[in-house]
Design an enzyme around this catalytic site. Sequence first.
Site, PDB file in Angstrom:
ATOM      1  CG  HIS A  15      11.212   1.353   0.478  1.00 49.53           C
ATOM      2  ND1 HIS A  15       9.900   1.470   0.824  1.00 49.53           N
ATOM      3  CD2 HIS A  15      11.808   0.708   1.494  1.00 49.53           C
ATOM      4  CE1 HIS A  15       9.716   0.925   2.017  1.00 49.53           C
ATOM      5  NE2 HIS A  15      10.865   0.456   2.434  1.00 49.53           N
ATOM      6  CE1 TYR A  16      10.899  -3.572   0.382  1.00 46.62           C
ATOM      7  CE2 TYR A  16       8.798  -2.474   0.573  1.00 46.62           C
ATOM      8  CZ  TYR A  16       9.858  -3.101   1.152  1.00 46.62           C
ATOM      9  OH  TYR A  16       9.897  -3.242   2.507  1.00 46.62           O
TER      10      TYR A  16
END
Length: 94
Positions: A15-16
């Site tokens: 993420h991310y």
Amino acid sequence: MSFYVDPADPVFAGHYPGFPIMPGLFVLDHVTAALPGHRVIGLDRAKFVRPVFPGDTLTVETDLTAEEDHVRCAAKVSTGAGTVAEFKLRLVTT
């Protein structure tokens, strides 16, 4: 109440990739951790203002108001950069 955001937390792996930020649900988890003795029964509002990065320190401020059958909570989460999220919750005492 303050919480350190550990850069080694596995949540940042996906993420991310290349731009790790804490998912909003994990920000909310820190709010609930700041409310011992209460359980969330409703989320009336969630406003995310800016991202939370690995290594940040979250500060959670809560304001509780007793209602007839539940407790209302206004919560603000911030870092050194300012407000990151605001929540309006309904709670019950456990």
